[in-house]
Design a protein around this motif. Structure first.
Motif, PDB file in Angstrom:
ATOM      1  N   LEU A 189      -6.873  -1.763  13.481  1.00  4.00           N
ATOM      2  CA  LEU A 189      -5.723  -1.131  14.139  1.00  4.00           C
ATOM      3  C   LEU A 189      -5.497   0.303  13.651  1.00  4.00           C
ATOM      4  N   ASN A 190      -6.393   0.770  12.777  1.00  6.17           N
ATOM      5  CA  ASN A 190      -6.289   2.122  12.206  1.00  6.17           C
ATOM      6  C   ASN A 190      -4.989   2.339  11.432  1.00  6.17           C
ATOM      7  N   LEU A 191      -4.548   1.285  10.754  1.00  6.84           N
ATOM      8  CA  LEU A 191      -3.379   1.388   9.886  1.00  6.84           C
ATOM      9  C   LEU A 191      -3.793   1.530   8.426  1.00  6.84           C
ATOM     10  N   VAL A 192      -4.954   0.968   8.112  1.00  8.75           N
ATOM     11  CA  VAL A 192      -5.458   0.942   6.738  1.00  8.75           C
ATOM     12  C   VAL A 192      -6.915   1.393   6.738  1.00  8.75           C
ATOM     13  N   LYS A 193      -7.308   2.024   5.645  1.00  7.11           N
ATOM     14  CA  LYS A 193      -8.685   2.493   5.515  1.00  7.11           C
ATOM     15  C   LYS A 193      -9.334   1.876   4.283  1.00  7.11           C
ATOM     16  N   GLU A 194     -10.567   1.418   4.457  1.00  8.88           N
ATOM     17  CA  GLU A 194     -11.332   0.879   3.332  1.00  8.88           C
ATOM     18  C   GLU A 194     -12.107   2.014   2.675  1.00  8.88           C
ATOM     19  N   ILE A 195     -11.998   2.109   1.355  1.00 10.75           N
ATOM     20  CA  ILE A 195     -12.721   3.128   0.599  1.00 10.75           C
ATOM     21  C   ILE A 195     -13.760   2.425  -0.275  1.00 10.75           C
ATOM     22  N   LEU A 211       0.826  -1.208   0.000  1.00 12.15           N
ATOM     23  CA  LEU A 211       0.000   0.000   0.000  1.00 12.15           C
ATOM     24  C   LEU A 211       0.863   1.261   0.000  1.00 12.15           C
ATOM     25  N   LEU A 212       2.015   1.191   0.620  1.00 12.05           N
ATOM     26  CA  LEU A 212       2.936   2.325   0.594  1.00 12.05           C
ATOM     27  C   LEU A 212       3.436   2.565  -0.828  1.00 12.05           C
ATOM     28  N   LYS A 213       3.683   1.481  -1.544  1.00 15.01           N
ATOM     29  CA  LYS A 213       4.223   1.577  -2.899  1.00 15.01           C
ATOM     30  C   LYS A 213       3.160   1.998  -3.907  1.00 15.01           C
ATOM     31  N   LYS A 214       1.952   1.423  -3.804  1.00 15.84           N
ATOM     32  CA  LYS A 214       0.923   1.652  -4.819  1.00 15.84           C
ATOM     33  C   LYS A 214      -0.163   2.639  -4.385  1.00 15.84           C
ATOM     34  N   GLU A 215      -0.162   3.019  -3.108  1.00 22.36           N
ATOM     35  CA  GLU A 215      -1.087   4.005  -2.541  1.00 22.36           C
ATOM     36  C   GLU A 215      -2.520   3.493  -2.392  1.00 22.36           C
ATOM     37  N   ARG A 216      -3.048   2.819  -3.405  1.00 20.52           N
ATOM     38  CA  ARG A 216      -4.399   2.255  -3.289  1.00 20.52           C
ATOM     39  C   ARG A 216      -4.447   0.934  -4.053  1.00 20.52           C
ATOM     40  N   VAL A 217      -4.993  -0.092  -3.383  1.00 17.91           N
ATOM     41  CA  VAL A 217      -4.994  -1.432  -3.968  1.00 17.91           C
ATOM     42  C   VAL A 217      -6.288  -2.148  -3.593  1.00 17.91           C
ATOM     43  N   SER A 218      -6.834  -2.898  -4.532  1.00 20.25           N
ATOM     44  CA  SER A 218      -8.027  -3.701  -4.264  1.00 20.25           C
ATOM     45  C   SER A 218      -7.617  -5.054  -3.693  1.00 20.25           C
ATOM     46  N   VAL A 219      -8.595  -5.769  -3.143  1.00 23.48           N
ATOM     47  CA  VAL A 219      -8.329  -7.106  -2.597  1.00 23.48           C
ATOM     48  C   VAL A 219      -7.789  -8.022  -3.688  1.00 23.48           C
ATOM     49  N   GLU A 220      -8.381  -7.941  -4.863  1.00 21.44           N
ATOM     50  CA  GLU A 220      -7.969  -8.811  -5.962  1.00 21.44           C
ATOM     51  C   GLU A 220      -6.518  -8.536  -6.367  1.00 21.44           C
ATOM     52  N   GLU A 221      -6.148  -7.263  -6.416  1.00 22.40           N
ATOM     53  CA  GLU A 221      -4.763  -6.917  -6.756  1.00 22.40           C
ATOM     54  C   GLU A 221      -3.798  -7.459  -5.708  1.00 22.40           C
ATOM     55  N   MET A 222      -4.160  -7.308  -4.433  1.00 23.82           N
ATOM     56  CA  MET A 222      -3.304  -7.824  -3.359  1.00 23.82           C
ATOM     57  C   MET A 222      -3.158  -9.334  -3.462  1.00 23.82           C
ATOM     58  N   ARG A 223      -4.261  -9.994  -3.728  1.00 23.17           N
ATOM     59  CA  ARG A 223      -4.241 -11.454  -3.823  1.00 23.17           C
ATOM     60  C   ARG A 223      -3.290 -11.908  -4.927  1.00 23.17           C
ATOM     61  N   THR A 245     -15.828  -1.643  -6.704  1.00 21.67           N
ATOM     62  CA  THR A 245     -14.663  -0.762  -6.891  1.00 21.67           C
ATOM     63  C   THR A 245     -13.931  -0.500  -5.572  1.00 21.67           C
ATOM     64  N   LYS A 246     -14.295  -1.231  -4.543  1.00 22.52           N
ATOM     65  CA  LYS A 246     -13.699  -1.031  -3.215  1.00 22.52           C
ATOM     66  C   LYS A 246     -12.187  -1.207  -3.261  1.00 22.52           C
ATOM     67  N   TYR A 247     -11.479  -0.334  -2.543  1.00 17.70           N
ATOM     68  CA  TYR A 247     -10.025  -0.454  -2.457  1.00 17.70           C
ATOM     69  C   TYR A 247      -9.566  -0.034  -1.063  1.00 17.70           C
ATOM     70  N   TYR A 248      -8.281  -0.220  -0.811  1.00 21.93           N
ATOM     71  CA  TYR A 248      -7.712   0.085   0.505  1.00 21.93           C
ATOM     72  C   TYR A 248      -6.514   1.016   0.348  1.00 21.93           C
ATOM     73  N   LYS A 249      -6.314   1.856   1.358  1.00 21.43           N
ATOM     74  CA  LYS A 249      -5.169   2.762   1.357  1.00 21.43           C
ATOM     75  C   LYS A 249      -4.672   2.950   2.783  1.00 21.43           C
ATOM     76  N   LEU A 250      -3.441   3.404   2.907  1.00 23.56           N
ATOM     77  CA  LEU A 250      -2.886   3.657   4.238  1.00 23.56           C
ATOM     78  C   LEU A 250      -3.549   4.876   4.863  1.00 23.56           C
ATOM     79  N   LEU A 251      -3.677   4.842   6.178  1.00 20.41           N
ATOM     80  CA  LEU A 251      -4.177   6.017   6.891  1.00 20.41           C
ATOM     81  C   LEU A 251      -3.041   7.016   7.081  1.00 20.41           C
TER      82      LEU A 251
END
Length: 207
Positions: A187-193, A155-167, A201-207
């Motif tokens: 843990l408030n490390l990652v945020k779901e958008i 997430l640090l490298k790509k800024e926003r990633v979907s579950v499928e991309e991570m998988r 189109t859901k994705y995740y990014k760092l807080l």
């Protein structure tokens, strides 16, 4: 094409030109260090004192002048990167001085624009490096496993990633990725958008 782009001064003139250039370098205190660096870079390229490596040497001199005046880039900075992306623009800016009776405005505008762009990149790299250190410290604090740490670094490298991309990137089972993401969100490390729980189109990014 056979076209001569630039004919350097005759060898017999180089010694005197370099002497005058060095004298100018030692008496440039009334000039902005940024402009002094840009002028110096052009002047060394124009005098062309070496058979090879004049451009590289000029860029090293330019960086040295900036460094001596408080522009410490921590090895994150290289004007060559900017020029390599726009070789045509670089040569056009250099040539503009020769074609306009040593009038340097266009070259200095090009030079300062390149410096600005590189400084923006340096800032971004610095912020990313700091963020990475923070992530590593948080990983230790929360005792995250190796998978979860890899997700954070991704997430640090790509800024926003979907579950499928991570998988696919991390070669993990979808349910495992979802479980790890759920913990990281708690843990408030990652945020779901997302717009809804079933948003494709859901994705995740760092807080």
């Amino acid at each position: 094409t056979g076209e001569v782009i630039y004919t350097p001064p005759p060898p017999s003139d180089v010694s005197q030109l370099m002497k005058e250039f060095v004298e100018w370098l030692n008496n440039k205190s009334n000039i902005s260090p940024v402009l002094a660096a840009g002028i110096s870079q052009y002047k060394l390229v124009d005098i062309h004192p070496f058979l090879d490596g004049n451009g590289r040497t000029a860029r090293v001199l330019c960086t040295l002048i900036l460094y001596q005046n408080g522009y410490d880039f921590k090895k994150l900075f290289s004007l060559s990167e900017y020029y390599d992306k726009d070789r045509a623009g670089y040569y056009e800016a250099i040539q503009s001085v020769r074609e306009n009776e040593m009038y340097m405005t266009y070259w200095l505008e090009y030079f300062t624009e390149g410096l600005k762009n590189q400084l923006i990149e340096v800032r971004a790299k610095g912020e990313k490096a700091i963020k990475k250190e923070i992530i590593i410290e948080k990983a230790k604090k929360f005792n995250l496993n190796e998978r979860q740490q890899k997700i954070l670094l991704l997430l640090l490298k790509k800024e926003r990633v979907s579950v499928e991309e991570m998988r696919n990137i991390l070669n993990l089972v979808r349910r495992t990725v979802q479980r790890d993401l759920s913990k990281l969100c708690d843990l408030n490390l990652v945020k779901e958008i997302s717009k809804s729980k079933t948003d494709p189109t859901k994705y995740y990014k760092l807080l």
